[in-house]
Design a protein around this motif. Structure first.
Motif, short mmCIF file in Angstrom:
data_model
loop_
_atom_site.label_atom_id
_atom_site.label_comp_id
_atom_site.label_asym_id
_atom_site.label_seq_id
_atom_site.Cartn_x
_atom_site.Cartn_y
_atom_site.Cartn_z
N GLU A 1 30.83 58.13 41.33
CA GLU A 1 31.69 56.74 40.47
C GLU A 1 32.06 55.51 41.64
N ASP A 2 31.66 54.47 41.03
CA ASP A 2 31.90 53.34 42.13
C ASP A 2 33.55 53.12 42.22
N GLN A 3 34.17 52.86 43.51
CA GLN A 3 35.52 52.77 43.76
C GLN A 3 35.47 51.48 44.67
N VAL A 4 36.76 50.86 44.42
CA VAL A 4 37.23 49.66 44.95
C VAL A 4 38.77 49.66 45.44
N THR A 5 39.21 49.76 46.72
CA THR A 5 40.42 49.71 47.13
C THR A 5 40.73 48.72 47.80
N GLN A 6 41.89 47.94 47.49
CA GLN A 6 42.30 46.81 48.29
C GLN A 6 43.33 47.02 48.96
N SER A 7 43.75 46.22 49.75
CA SER A 7 44.98 46.24 50.63
C SER A 7 45.16 44.99 51.48
N PRO A 8 46.63 44.56 51.70
CA PRO A 8 47.55 45.33 50.94
C PRO A 8 47.81 45.06 49.69
N GLU A 9 48.76 45.75 48.96
CA GLU A 9 49.12 45.29 47.64
C GLU A 9 49.77 44.02 47.36
#
Lengths: 110, 116
Positions: A1-9
């Motif tokens: 499954e495709d995933q995207v994580t962004q930082s910082p919040e």
């Protein structure tokens, strides 16, 4: 499954203080990586599309870069009007949907 | 062209009622998308049309949700028997599907749903 994580919040910067937002992704074959800006109560507004590692795009004080695992949105000498939530999304080769991260809420203090 | 239009902008309803949202895409765009966004989250894909054909649908879209795009122009998203968990911003987007920027989505301002 495709995933995207962004930082910082969330990120608070003084006016003129440059910084970078990060977007890490996993996708089964990248068609494109997208950056959007979203102001409160409004829909996302398109900024950039990046298609391959090494690609860079610029618009005013913003510059987006792409590697095989992450993208950065660099903001140079920001102004208060740059305050918004910045969303990153990926599109896989085999479908049309965008998978978004949760965004980085950027606040520029005058 | 004024971009992607959504109506209504705000809807407050009681649990168990049905609601319908309308989206008018950019006229020359043949692709239309619905997304849902809750507070502090990114938009989540619901469904996608190419002209009048619904080509992709999220597994998260329960049987209470239905979308149509008659004649390949405007689209409606109906939610039946609303639940409090349906409270969210419902975003519509369109894209040209061809040429430069084919996959760039232009979003509307959204329809905010509050279920009491």
């Amino acid at each position: 499954e495709d995933q995207v994580t962004q930082s910082p919040e969330a990120l608070r910067l003084q006016e003129g203080e440059s910084s970078s937002l990060n977007c890490s992704y996993t996708v089964s074959g990248l068609r494109g990586l997208f950056w959007y800006r979203q102001d409160p109560g409004k829909g996302p507004e398109f900024l950039f599309t990046l298609y391959s590692a090494g690609e860079e795009k610029e618009k005013e004080r913003l510059k987006a870069t792409l590697t095989k695992k992450e993208s950065f949105l660099h903001i140079t000498a920001p102004k208060p009007e740059d305050s918004a939530t910045y969303l990153c999304a990926v599109q896989a080769l085999q479908n049309e949907k965008l998978t978004f991260g949760t965004g980085t809420r950027l606040t520029i203090i005058p | 062209d004024t971009g992607v239009s959504q109506d209504p902008r705000h809807k407050i309803t009681k649990r168990g009622q049905n609601v319908t949202f309308r989206c008018d895409p950019i006229s020359e765009h043949n692709r239309l998308y619905w997304y849902r966004q809750t507070l502090g989250q990114g938009p989540e894909f619901l469904t996608y049309f190419q002209n009048e054909a619904q080509l992709e649908k999220s597994r998260l879209l329960s049987d209470r949700f239905s979308a149509e795009r008659p004649k390949g122009s405007f689209s409606t998203l109906e939610i039946q028997r609303t639940e409090q968990g349906d409270s969210a911003m419902y975003l519509c987007a369109s894209s040209s599907g061809s040429g430069a920027g084919a996959n760039v989505l232009t979003f509307g301002a959204g329809s905010r749903l509050t279920v009491l």
